[in-house]
Design an enzyme around this catalytic site. Structure first.
Site, PDB file in Angstrom:
ATOM      1  N   ASP A  84       0.883  -1.156   0.000  1.00 33.15           N
ATOM      2  CA  ASP A  84       0.000   0.000   0.000  1.00 33.15           C
ATOM      3  C   ASP A  84       0.926   1.212   0.000  1.00 33.15           C
ATOM      4  OD1 ASP A  84      -3.160   0.668   1.660  1.00 33.15           O
ATOM      5  OD2 ASP A  84      -2.033   1.815   0.171  1.00 33.15           O
TER       6      ASP A  84
HETATM    7  C1  GLC Z   1      -4.323   4.386  -0.152  1.00 32.03           C
HETATM    8  C2  GLC Z   1      -5.228   3.181   0.029  1.00 32.03           C
HETATM    9  C3  GLC Z   1      -5.154   2.201  -1.100  1.00 32.03           C
HETATM   10  C4  GLC Z   1      -4.916   2.971  -2.394  1.00 32.03           C
HETATM   11  C5  GLC Z   1      -3.518   3.546  -2.309  1.00 32.03           C
HETATM   12  C6  GLC Z   1      -3.202   4.418  -3.533  1.00 32.03           C
HETATM   13  O1  GLC Z   1      -3.748   4.754   1.053  1.00 32.03           O
HETATM   14  O2  GLC Z   1      -5.112   2.476   1.259  1.00 32.03           O
HETATM   15  O3  GLC Z   1      -6.403   1.488  -1.147  1.00 32.03           O
HETATM   16  O4  GLC Z   1      -5.031   2.113  -3.513  1.00 32.03           O
HETATM   17  O5  GLC Z   1      -3.313   4.306  -1.134  1.00 32.03           O
HETATM   18  O6  GLC Z   1      -3.990   5.556  -3.524  1.00 32.03           O
END
Ligand code: GLC
Length: 749
Positions: free
Chosen positions: A265
Site C-alpha cells: 500500500d
Molecule cells: C491508499 C489506500 C489504497 C490505495 C492507495 C493508492 O492509502 O489504502 O487502497 O489504492 O493508497 O492511492
C-alpha cells in the site's frame, strides 16, 4: 534535425535494438503461458541497480522501467469502483485532465446484488476504462471483511462473509484481467479499520485468519488467477502485513502458489530487510524522504538502502531476482508488454452496467403495502433530504471518481414521475460540523474542518428553518420520500474525507447525523406515508424512526445511475432484488467486534470474537436484529420446495424448487447454509456455502442445483494447523436469508 542526422539517429536506434539478445516487443497475441526463458534472459542482462528500479515507485502511480532493455514503467490507478482522477507523476490531482469516468456503484452495492455474473460485467467495465486511460493495474477489488459497521471503508468492500466476498470478487477480477489490466486485490490482510491503520497490530487467531480473513484472497489467487495483490498498512500478529513471513512467504506465495506481484500500500513498507526477505515485490508511496514536490525515489526502502544491503552480502541478490521475475511476468501477461487492443471509456454500455448493478444492489428492507407507488390520479410527492440532491462520486478517499455524470435521487424521481405526479423538494437538513462526529484522534482534523469548510459552518440553528420548511410541504403531500443517511465527508477536504464513509477515518457510532432523526420524527407526525431512503456504507441506528415509516430502502452509494435505479424501484419499473451482504444490527455495540473483540483498539486490536463475525455470531447466539444477513424484500413472493440431496463421489448434490407465487416477475437469491451437529471445536450455527440468483416469471417454478465439495464442510483445526473434515451429521438449510431457511435436510459425512 536535418535528414542526415535523422538517418543516423534511426540507424543508431536499429543498432541498439539489434544488439540486445532479447528486446521486448509488445506481443501481438495474448500469450497465456509466459516464456520463462525470455524472463531469465532479461534478468541476466540487468544490473543490480536496474533490478532495483523495477521494485519501487518511479512516480506517484508508476513503478520503474529499464529503457535500455525496452522495459516500460508499470502505470497504476485507483480505484475499486471507477478509474480515479488523473495524477500524472505528481502527488496530487492533475488539474484539467481528461479523466471523466464511469462511476460504478461501490463494492458493497455490487455485493448486495448477489449476482456473480454482474461481478464479471463490473470488472469488464473497470478493466476497459483503465486500459483506455493507459493504466496497467487497477487498484481493486477491496475485499477486506466487514468486521465492524464503523470501518470508514466498508462502502468499498463487499461483505461480512468470506464466501460471498470471494464469489463476487472472482467475476470482478476476471472481468478486469480479460482486458489485459491487472486487478490488485486489497488490502492483504486484516485491514478492517482505518483508525491508526498505519501501525495498528491486528491480533487474529490462525483459525480466524484461515476461515474469515484469508479465504477471499485465496479464491482470487487460485480461482481467478489475480495478477497482483496489495499488502496492507497494519501489522498482523506483530509483523507488518506488507512484508510478513507467514502471510506472504508461507501462505500467499508458497501454499497458494501466487505467481503475481505483491504491491505495498502507499507507504506501507517500513523496513528494507523485511521487505526484501518477506515478500514485498514493489514498494509504492513511501513517505518521500524529501518532499512531495521533490521526490527522492532513491530514498525508498527498496532503492539505495536495498542496494547497500545486497552489495554488503547481508541479503542475497537472488531475493531481488524473484521479485523481478514476478514483475516481468506481470508485464508480459498484461498490457505492459502485450497488445490487448484499445479500451473504452464513458460508453452507454458501461453506464448500463452501472444502472443494472444499482437496480440489483439497492435493497428494499421494509414495505407496509406502500411501494411501489402507483396511483391513477395525480398525487403530490414531497422529496425531502439533503442526500436527495448530493453527489457522492468525488469523495471518500482514494476510491474517488470524476464521474461523467451522477443522477441524484431527486433527478431520478423527477424524471420518472414526469407529469404523472407533482414532485416538491425541500432539503430538510444540511451537513454541519459536529464535534461528536469525530473520533478523539480526529479532533485536530475536526478543527481543520471548521476552518476549511465554510459550507460546514451551517449549524444546527440553520437546520431548524430547513426542518420547518420540510414539514410544511410534507403536511400537504400524499407521499413523503425522505432521502438521508451518510455522506463521505465534508467539502474542503483533499478527498472530502471526514469521519463518515471515508478512507483514513472510522465512524464514531451509527447515530443519524445532522438532526436527521428529529426531522424524520417531525415528518411522520404530519404524514402517514413516509418512505425512507438511506445512502451510505452502513446502516444507521433505526429503533427510534423505523417503526414510524412505512418503507425503508437502503441505497448504499449506487453510482452514477443510482437515482435512476432508485426511482425505477420506487415506482415499480424494477422489482428490487438486493440482499444484505452484512448484518444490520441497531447499534455498533451490538456487534461481536465491539462486544467481545476490540474496535478500534489502540496500539493493537484484538479480534477476540475470532470466527464469530456478523451473522456467525448473531445466529449462534440467537440474537434478533432489525435486518439479518441475506435479507431483502421483493414486490413478489417466492416459495421453496422439494429439497433433495444425492452423492456424486465426494460431492453432495443439492436440488430444490423455487416458485414465483406473486404477480410480478423478479429475481430471488437462494442461499445455502450448513450446520455441523457436533463439531470438535465451537463452530457457527450456520455458514453460507453457496447461493444462486434466478429470475422467475409469475407462477414459474425452477429447479436449482448446488454442488457442495468436501471443502465446504471442513473447519480449520488450529491444533493440526490444517483444514479437516469431521465425520458427523451436517444439516443443509436453504432459503432467502440467513434467518429464513424453510428447506432443511441432514446428511451424514
Ligand atoms: C491508499 C489506500 C489504497 C490505495 C492507495 C493508492 O492509502 O489504502 O487502497 O489504492 O493508497 O492511492
Amino acid at each position: 534535425m536535418n535528414k542526415l542526422s535523422v538517418f543516423f539517429v534511426l540507424l543508431l536506434c536499429i543498432t541498439i535494438i539489434g544488439c540486445n539478445r532479447t528486446s521486448i516487443e509488445p506481443q501481438k497475441k495474448i500469450s497465456k503461458e509466459i516464456s520463462s526463458e525470455k524472463i531469465e534472459d532479461l534478468l541476466q542482462q540487468m544490473t543490480l541497480k536496474e533490478k532495483l528500479t523495477l521494485i519501487h515507485a518511479s512516480s506517484s502511480f508508476t513503478s520503474g522501467g529499464i529503457p535500455r532493455l525496452n522495459i516500460p514503467e508499470i502505470s497504476m490507478s485507483d480505484g475499486p469502483h471507477g478509474v480515479r482522477y488523473e495524477h500524472g507523476r505528481a502527488w496530487s490531482r492533475l488539474e484539467n485532465a481528461d479523466d471523466k469516468a464511469t462511476y460504478l456503484p461501490t463494492g458493497i452495492t455490487l455485493a448486495s446484488t448477489w449476482n456473480k455474473s454482474l461481478g464479471l460485467q463490473y470488472g469488464r467495465v473497470l478493466g476497459s476504462e483503465a486500459k483506455e486511460r493507459n493504466k496497467n493495474i487497477i487498484l481493486g477489488p477491496g475485499i477486506n471483511i466487514i468486521r465492524s459497521p464503523l470501518n470508514g471503508r466498508n462502502f468499498e468492500y463487499l461483505s461480512e462473509d468470506p464466501y460471498l466476498t470471494a464469489q463476487m470478487a472472482i467475476g470482478y477480477v476476471n472481468g478486469v484481467q480479460e482486458n489485459g489490466v491487472a486487478a490488485c486485490a486489497k488490502h492483504f490482510v486484516a485491514n478492517n479499520q482505518e483508525t491508526n491503520r498505519s501501525n495498528v497490530d491486528a491480533l487474529v487467531s490462525k483459525r480466524a485468519l484461515h476461515e474469515i480473513y484469508l479465504p477471499a484472497f485465496k479464491t482470487v489467487v487460485q480461482d481467478a488467477n489475480v495478477w497482483s495483490i496489495m499488502g496492507s498498512y497494519n501489522k498482523v500478529n506483530g509483523q507488518f502485513a506488507t512484508h510478513h513471513e507467514y502471510l506472504v512467504n508461507s501462505i500467499l506465495k508458497n501454499d497458494w502458489g501466487f505467481d503475481g506481484v505483491l504491491i505495498s500500500d502507499w507507504a506501507s513498507v517500513k523496513d528494507t530487510k523485511e521487505a526484501l526477505l518477506y515478500g514485498t515485490d514493489i514498494e509504492m508511496g513511501t513517505e518521500l524522504v524529501k518532499s512531495f514536490n521533490n521526490p527522492d525515489y532513491d530514498g525508498f526502502y527498496l532503492a539505495d538502502p536495498a542496494e547497500k544491503m545486497i552489495e554488503s552480502g547481508e541479503v542475497p541478490e537472488s531475493v531481488v531476482d524473484d521479485k523481478v521475475r514476478r514483475i516481468l511476468k506481470l508485464m508480459m501477461r498484461s498490457t505492459v508488454l502485450t497488445d490487448y487492443g484499445k479500451g473504452e471509456r464513458n460508453t452507454e454500455e458501461h453506464q448500463k452496467t452501472a444502472l443494472q448493478v444499482a437496480q440489483e444492489g439497492i435493497i428494499l428492507l421494509k414495505n407496509e403495502q406502500i411501494l411501489p407507488i402507483k396511483s391513477a390520479e395525480k398525487k403530490t410527492i414531497a422529496v425531502i433530504g439533503h442526500n436527495a440532491i448530493r453527489k457522492f462520486a468525488s469523495r471518500g478517499g482514494s476510491s474517488q471518481v470524476n464521474a461523467l455524470y451522477e443522477v441524484s435521487a431527486l433527478e431520478g424521481i423527477q424524471k420518472i414521475a414526469g407529469d404523472k405526479y407533482e414532485i416538491v423538494f425541500s432539503e430538510g437538513y444540511e451537513p454541519y460540523f459536529d464535534e461528536n462526529n469525530f473520533r478523539k484522534d480526529n479532533v485536530q482534523t475536526a478543527a481543520q474542518t471548521k476552518v476549511n469548510d465554510v459550507k460546514v459552518a451551517a449549524s444546527k440553528k440553520s437546520n431548524q428553518k430547513l426542518v420547518k420548511d420540510a414539514v410544511a410541504i410534507a403536511k400537504k403531500a400524499d407521499y413523503v420520500i425522505f432521502v438521508g443517511g451518510w455522506i463521505h465527508g465534508f467539502e474542503g477536504y483533499p478527498w472530502g474525507e471526514g469521519t463518515f464513509d471515508s478512507e483514513a477515518r472510522d465512524k464514531v457510532n451509527l447515530k443519524l447525523t445532522f438532526g436527521q432523526e428529529e426531522l424524520i420524527q417531525e415528518l411522520t407526525k404530519v404524514n402517514k406515508n413516509v418512505i425512507s431512503v438511506l445512502y451510505g456504507g452502513s446502516q444507521v441506528e433505526m429503533n427510534n424512526w423505523l417503526p414510524k415509516v412505512k418503507a425503508y430502502i437502503h441505497a448504499w452509494y449506487p453510482g452514477m445511475e443510482g437515482g435512476t435505479a432508485l426511482a425505477q424501484i420506487l415506482f415499480g419499473e424494477v422489482n428490487p432484488s438486493g440482499k444484505l451482504p452484512v448484518t444490520f444490527a441497531n447499534s455498533h455495540n451490538d456487534y461481536p467486534s465491539h462486544k467481545i473483540g476490540e474496535f478500534p483498539g489502540n496500539a493493537s486490536v484484538d479480534y477476540k470474537e475470532d470466527i464469530f463475525v456478523g451473522y456467525r455470531y448473531f445466529a449462534t447466539e440467537n440474537i434478533n436484529v432489525p435486518f439479518s444477513f441475506g435479507f431483502g424484500l421483493s414486490y413478489t413472493n417466492f416459495t421453496f420446495s422439494n429439497l433433495k440431496t444425492s452423492k456424486d463421489k465426494t460431492d453432495i448434490i443439492v436440488t430444490c424448487d423455487i416458485t414465483n407465487s406473486g404477480k410480478m416477475a423478479g429475481y430471488e437469491v437462494l442461499q445455502l447454509y450448513i450446520n455441523q451437529k457436533n463439531p470438535s471445536v465451537k463452530r457457527p450455527k450456520i455458514e453460507l456455502k453457496d447461493f444462486e440468483k434466478t429470475w422467475l416469471e409469475p407462477n414459474q417454478t425452477k429447479t436449482i442445483s448446488f454442488t457442495l465439495k468436501e471443502d465446504a464442510f471442513k473447519l480449520f483445526n488450529e491444533d493440526l494447523n490444517k483444514w479437516t473434515l469431521e465425520n458427523d451429521d451436517y444439516t443443509i438449510l436453504i432459503g432467502n436469508s440467513s434467518t429464513f431457511t424453510p428447506l432443511k435436510t441432514t446428511i451424514k459425512l
